[in-house]
Every structure is written in structure tokens, then in C-alpha cells.
Design a protein around this motif. Structure first.
Motif, PDB file in Angstrom:
ATOM      1  N   MET A 256       0.837  -1.195   0.000  1.00  0.00           N
ATOM      2  CA  MET A 256       0.000   0.000   0.000  1.00  0.00           C
ATOM      3  C   MET A 256       0.881   1.258   0.000  1.00  0.00           C
ATOM      4  SD  MET A 256      -3.029  -1.052   2.690  1.00  0.00           S
ATOM      5  CE  MET A 256      -3.923   0.503   2.479  1.00  0.00           C
ATOM      6  N   ARG A 257       0.329   2.344  -0.505  1.00  0.00           N
ATOM      7  CA  ARG A 257       1.041   3.621  -0.501  1.00  0.00           C
ATOM      8  C   ARG A 257       0.012   4.734  -0.388  1.00  0.00           C
ATOM      9  NH1 ARG A 257       6.300   5.261  -2.506  1.00  0.00           N
ATOM     10  NH2 ARG A 257       6.345   7.522  -2.819  1.00  0.00           N
ATOM     11  N   LEU A 258       0.213   5.607   0.592  1.00  0.00           N
ATOM     12  CA  LEU A 258      -0.727   6.688   0.830  1.00  0.00           C
ATOM     13  C   LEU A 258      -0.392   7.910  -0.029  1.00  0.00           C
ATOM     14  CD1 LEU A 258      -1.008   6.492   4.723  1.00  0.00           C
ATOM     15  CD2 LEU A 258      -2.525   5.477   3.016  1.00  0.00           C
ATOM     16  N   ASP A 259      -1.428   8.605  -0.446  1.00  0.00           N
ATOM     17  CA  ASP A 259      -1.276   9.833  -1.226  1.00  0.00           C
ATOM     18  C   ASP A 259      -2.401  10.775  -0.819  1.00  0.00           C
ATOM     19  OD1 ASP A 259      -1.554  11.848  -3.197  1.00  0.00           O
ATOM     20  OD2 ASP A 259      -0.484  10.634  -4.654  1.00  0.00           O
ATOM     21  N   ILE A 260      -2.047  11.884  -0.171  1.00  0.00           N
ATOM     22  CA  ILE A 260      -3.068  12.824   0.280  1.00  0.00           C
ATOM     23  C   ILE A 260      -3.003  14.127  -0.517  1.00  0.00           C
ATOM     24  CG2 ILE A 260      -3.415  11.895   2.585  1.00  0.00           C
ATOM     25  CD1 ILE A 260      -1.403  13.864   3.649  1.00  0.00           C
TER      26      ILE A 260
END
Length: 329
Positions: A171-175
Motif C-alpha cells: 500500500m502507498r498513501l497519497d493525500i
């Protein structure tokens, strides 16, 4: 008569003194600009003097730089990337208040919009960045693989310990969909600490406004629908965000794909023209501009009921014509 004359002169001197004091106390307009988070940040506010203005601008931009160190997925050592690196480990990871707060807002919006806004879309966003640089359309198996590592329900949050667990490996977060709105809100708070009550922060099209400029009814804001219509408004104590593929898109075989990706398909939007949202809060406005762009007019009409005080102007392509939903009039 002499006594009356002396009294008159005293009143005149008092009037001049008060008038001069009011003039000296009048606030001045200041404008500062700086490139941050990959966008121009413009700060306009009214302050008593140059010294206060410089301190205010430095504090505001310093706060944005602090947040960028936490939230930027472009920086290898950022807190959000360190969190992403723990995905699939089964561990709860304590995080800073800023990161927890912005992810909590993101999760709330995801739940209220059926997942059309999703901070876990990082693998898909990374895929499209590579595809845009190379000028190629991602293969279907690559899109499926990236999508398999997304899903806001795969991010767990524990408010008691201010910890987060990403349940699936890769998973990889991007805000990026709400980070500038959050930064603009935090920058304004730095000004308010110094008693500055009339200010505007424009964070690359994500705008937070406080009280109107002295002597006016509001800040003059012009908003386009992306084609031939323009709305001129006077606004104060609200936030505004605009989203559209005017400058950021990928064109492949004559088809233009927006930089905004649909979390369900993993592909950039084809029908989106322009979305503008006005909300009480900059973070919410920023996120809803993305969410409503993905959802389209009909679904957005349902979702909007869940966000009190928000308005939207949404333009999308429907076949050969443009459909428009405008609540800003």
C-alpha cells in the motif's frame, strides 16, 4: 467668550489627535508568494506594520514547509512514506497529530462518498506518474495490480493511541487530494495567532479566506467553469477549491486523461471539465473538489447532503455536450 474659545481649541486638538491616531493604526495590505508543495502559494493579509507582516508570512510559510515534510509522497523520508513502508507488517504505527488528523478527515470523506475519494490510491497515482513521463498507457495487468493494493477500508485508525495500520503489503498513501487545503488552513492559523483577522491564502487554487479586507464586503474571487462562463463573487470566512484537467493530464492516442483517477477503474477521468467547491473548511473543500469530480453530477447531488455548508459548481461532458450543476449563484 475666552473660556469658550480655549475650550473649542482644545476640542479641535483632541479631534486632530484622535484622527491622526486612527490613521496611524490603519492596517496595510501585504502580499507574499512562495513555491511550496509543487505549487505557488500566495498570501494576502492586512497588518499594522512591516515587522508584524514579515513575521506572519515567515510563520505561515514555515508551517506549510513543516507539513510538507510530513505529508509529501515525493520525499523518501517523509512521515507518510515511512508509514506506507510498514504496510502489511501487521503493526500499529504511532503518527504525528497532523498526519493522523488529515488521514481521519480523508477516511470520513471516503466513507461519506462511497470511496470516490481515497487516500490509499498511491499505487495507482505512482503508476500514472510513470506512464505520463513515458507517454504510454499502463497495461491492464499493471492497473489491476495497482488497484489491488488500494482501498480505504484497508487503513485502520486508533484515535486512542493515535496509531495507524495499513493491512495489505504494497500500500502507498497519497493525500494530494486534500493536502494543500489542510496546509492553507494551518497557515491561516499562524496569522490568527498574531491577531491578523483579514487574510487570504491561495495554495495553488485551494483558497482559505477570513474576514473581508477593511472597508469591503468580501474578497473578490473569480471562478471559471472551464469553458465560457465566469462567476465573480465576494466571499469571506469560507474556503474554496477548484479542480480540473486544464493543466495536468495525459494525452494518449488522441484521448485526454485527467490527473484525477477514478478509484474504481484506476484510470484518469474522461468526462470531467471543472469542479469548484465552497465549504466552511479548506481541507473539506479541497477533498470534495476531487470527490465530486470523480462522482459526477448525479451522485454528487446525493453526497453533498452529507457536508453541511458546502456548495458546488460542477461541469462535465455528457456525449458531445457539457452538463452543468451550479449552486454558487
Amino acid at each position: 467668550m475666552a473660556l469658550f474659545s480655549r475650550f473649542s481649541r482644545l476640542l479641535f486638538l483632541l479631534f486632530v489627535t484622535v484622527s491622526a491616531s486612527s490613521s496611524w493604526a490603519q492596517e496595510l495590505r501585504y502580499t507574499f508568494e512562495k513555491g511550496l508543495m509543487g505549487s505557488p502559494f500566495k498570501l494576502v493579509f492586512y497588518a499594522a506594520n512591516d515587522s508584524i507582516a514579515r513575521i506572519a508570512a515567515n510563520n505561515a510559510f514555515g508551517r506549510v514547509e513543516e507539513l510538507n515534510e510530513i505529508m509529501s509522497d515525493y520525499r523518501d523520508g517523509s512521515e507518510i512514506n515511512r508509514l506506507s513502508a510498514t504496510s502489511g507488517s501487521g503493526k500499529w504505527v504511532p503518527v504525528s497529530k497532523d498526519l493522523f488528523d488529515i488521514l481521519a478527515i480523508s477516511q470520513d470523506i471516503s466513507a461519506k462518498t462511497g470511496g470516490v475519494f481515497d487516500a490509499t490510491l498511491g499505487p495507482v497515482v505512482q503508476m500514472w506518474r510513470r506512464a505520463t513521463r513515458k507517454g504510454i498507457f499502463p497495461p491492464e495487468d499493471e492497473i489491476r495490480d495497482a488497484l489491488a493494493r488500494t482501498g480505504y477500508t484497508k487503513m485502520k485508525m486508533d484515535a486512542r493511541t493515535r496509531s495507524i495500520m495499513l493491512t495489505q503489503k504494497g500500500m502507498r498513501l497519497d493525500i494530494g487530494g486534500l493536502g494543500k487545503g489542510y496546509a492553507a488552513e494551518e497557515a491561516i492559523k499562524e496569522l490568527q495567532k498574531l491577531g491578523i483577522t483579514s487574510a487570504m491564502m491561495d495554495a495553488g487554487g485551494k483558497i482559505v479566506l477570513t474576514n473581508p479586507p477593511p472597508g469591503s464586503k468580501g474578497w473578490n474571487i473569480n471562478v471559471s467553469n472551464g469553458s465560457d462562463s465566469l462567476a465573480a463573487m465576494q466571499l469571506s470566512n469560507v474556503a474554496l477549491a477548484t479542480s480540473g484537467p486544464t493543466y495536468r493530464y495525459m494525452e494518449y492516442k488522441g484521448v485526454r486523461y485527467s490527473h484525477i483517477v477514478d478509484p474504481k477503474t484506476g484510470i484518469g477521468l474522461l468526462f470531467h471539465v471543472r469542479t469548484t467547491v465552497i465549504s466552511p473548511d479548506g481541507t473539506i473543500a479541497d477533498a470534495l473538489a476531487t470527490a465530486f469530480s470523480v462522482a459526477g453530477i448525479q451522485k454528487s447531488k446525493r453526497y453533498l447532503k452529507r457536508f453541511k455548508g458546502s456548495k458546488v459548481w460542477l461541469v462535465e461532458k455528457q456525449g458531445d455536450r457539457l452538463a452543468e450543476w451550479n449552486m454558487l449563484d
